[in-house]
Design an enzyme around this catalytic site. Structure first.
Site, mmCIF file in Angstrom:
data_model
loop_
_atom_site.group_PDB
_atom_site.id
_atom_site.type_symbol
_atom_site.label_atom_id
_atom_site.label_comp_id
_atom_site.label_asym_id
_atom_site.label_seq_id
_atom_site.Cartn_x
_atom_site.Cartn_y
_atom_site.Cartn_z
ATOM 1 N N ASN A 1 0.812 -1.223 0.000
ATOM 2 C CA ASN A 1 0.000 0.000 0.000
ATOM 3 C C ASN A 1 0.843 1.270 0.000
ATOM 4 O OD1 ASN A 1 -2.442 1.773 0.722
ATOM 5 N ND2 ASN A 1 -1.091 2.084 2.464
ATOM 6 N N LYS B 1 3.523 17.311 -10.628
ATOM 7 C CA LYS B 1 4.067 18.445 -11.361
ATOM 8 C C LYS B 1 3.884 18.153 -12.850
ATOM 9 C CE LYS B 1 6.086 22.272 -9.904
ATOM 10 N NZ LYS B 1 5.511 23.066 -8.782
ATOM 11 N N TYR C 1 3.557 9.610 -11.163
ATOM 12 C CA TYR C 1 2.652 8.744 -10.398
ATOM 13 C C TYR C 1 1.963 7.724 -11.310
ATOM 14 C CZ TYR C 1 -1.077 7.551 -7.061
ATOM 15 O OH TYR C 1 -1.937 6.895 -6.217
#
Length: 446
Positions: A287, A294, A352
């Site tokens: 997790n 950005k 991400y």
């Protein structure tokens, strides 16, 4: 963070005002509570195949009120369409239109579930067309359902029956309140491996589970849910979160391990801790994760590297240690937290999204390695979840993000945790290499 709008439109005056103005009216979802019925109201099982007959007989043993044909104006808890012998798109007509006649009688928080075969395993174009048609049908229907009802599908790989333990485990999950924020999704059951728990209230009894990033937020809720379901826990987080980690560990009677998961020896330290304290290791939940948002034009090494290292590279190293360990060989389970950002992308999140897309690739490639020892690895991809992080999003952006799914609201950390708990259980033993979205059927990249 509370969704005050959803609370407002479910009150008398707020409901009337929203209806008059044509505003979204998200329902209060039927979420799992220990001791509650699996389904409220009769369940109609549609389909004229032997698989449908056998499934209806099996569900009777669950103490459900099963119907093979709907009674007009009778409020239904669920509609199950068994489409396991489709050979031509024309075969969809009878079961689909039978379901259509019952949709107005579906209760708030009801469930529509299909059981079908994968198009990729069809031997003829007509069969492949029919099977793929189920995908479009179910996803579209899920967007039409109202009052917190959801639609999901169980895909039976060839050789797997509608009454196999793993198919029944997936069906039970989709019927229950545990799947409240899972909508418009399919789970493929690829083997008979799996077993329904003796005690549905404690499906993880006797298991030892590790949860990384457990000090707060979704990680802490995962810990609470696994503990409720009977697991013994090892909770992991960085030393800087030690106080918070200790508080969660005390709450769920777990042992705490302060650890930087990016360290080269992190995997072995996790294994050693679990074995020394609890004698075994059955489940690992990856997790832990970070964001450093950005636009790519402004991205630098300080923002890119930590996200990749923590979100995916650390998982790869820990998994290598797990796969090499003699202590992780008895039907082991790995569940990783991915994100819908890794599926649809998200502005300002190239780092991400790359890391979470990487998680999904890792899961699919690692699945055969776990299968060789009777284990599984799967991923959960949350959409908009009500957390401290999303609470910091500007109000207007947050409200739009909340409503951009079929259920017109954000999910809760418990929704993610319930899905992870299911995938970590023996009932999910035939589900391997899958990515299950917990996003309320997000309308972007759906």
């Amino acid at each position: 963070m509370a969704d005050t709008y959803t609370q407002l439109v479910n009150s008398g005056m707020g409901r009337s005002l929203a209806k008059k103005l044509g505003l979204p009216q998200p329902a209060v979802l039927r979420r799992y509570q220990p001791g509650q019925p699996l389904v409220t109201g009769p369940v109609v099982v549609l389909g004229n195949t032997p698989g449908a007959d056998k499934l209806a007989a099996e569900l009777l043993s669950w103490d459900l009120d099963i119907r093979r044909h709907a009674v007009p104006a009778e409020k239904l808890g669920a509609i199950i369409l068994v489409l396991d012998e489709l050979e031509h798109p024309a075969d969809l007509e009878k079961p689909v239109l039978a379901a259509a006649g019952s949709l107005r009688d579906l209760r708030a928080g009801g469930r529509v579930i299909t059981l079908s075969r994968p198009a990729s395993e069809a031997s003829a174009p007509e069969a492949a067309a029919a099977r793929q048609g189920v995908d479009g049908f179910l996803r579209s229907l899920a967007k039409e359902l109202r009052a917190g009802a959801t639609g999901n599908g169980v895909v039976l790989a060839d050789g797997t029956t509608a009454t196999s333990s793993s198919a029944l485990g997936a069906l039970r999950f989709f019927l229950s309140g545990r799947s409240a924020f899972v909508d418009g999704q399919f789970l493929t059951v690829s083997s008979e491996d799996g077993s329904l728990p003796a005690d549905p209230e404690r499906p993880l009894a006797g298991k030892v589970a590790v949860v990384t990033g457990a000090a707060r937020g979704i990680g802490a809720q995962i810990a609470r849910t696994l503990h409720r379901d009977g697991a013994t826990l090892v909770l992991v987080d960085i030393p800087a979160a030690g106080d918070q980690l200790a508080a969660v560990a005390n709450e769920v009677r777990a042992t705490a391990l302060q650890l930087d998961i990016t360290g080269a020896d992190a995997g072995q330290r996790i294994i050693d801790h679990a074995v020394q304290r609890h004698g075994r290791l059955d489940i690992v939940v990856h997790n832990a994760g970070v964001t450093r948002d950005k636009l790519l034009v402004n991205m630098d090494q300080a923002r890119w590297n930590p996200v990749i290292n923590i979100n995916i590279a650390a998982q790869l190293r820990i998994n290598e240690a797990l796969l090499a360990s003699e202590h992780f060989r008895q039907s082991p389970r790995i569940v990783s937290v991915a994100s819908t950002s890794g599926i649809a992308g998200n502005r300002g999140q190239t780092n991400y999204a790359a890391s979470k897309g990487g998680v999904m690739g890792m899961v699919r490639a690692t699945a055969p390695l776990l299968a060789a020892r009777g284990g599984t690895i799967n991923a959960v991809a949350p959409g908009f979840i009500e957390t401290e992080m999303t609470a910091r999003i500007p109000f207007a952006v947050r409200e739009v993000a909340r409503r951009l799914n079929s259920l017109q609201q954000g999910g809760l950390p418990s929704d993610v945790a319930e899905t992870i708990a299911f995938l970590a259980s023996d009932a999910a033993g035939g589900i391997n290499g899958e990515v299950l979205r917990v996003c309320g059927q997000n309308l972007v990249g759906a």
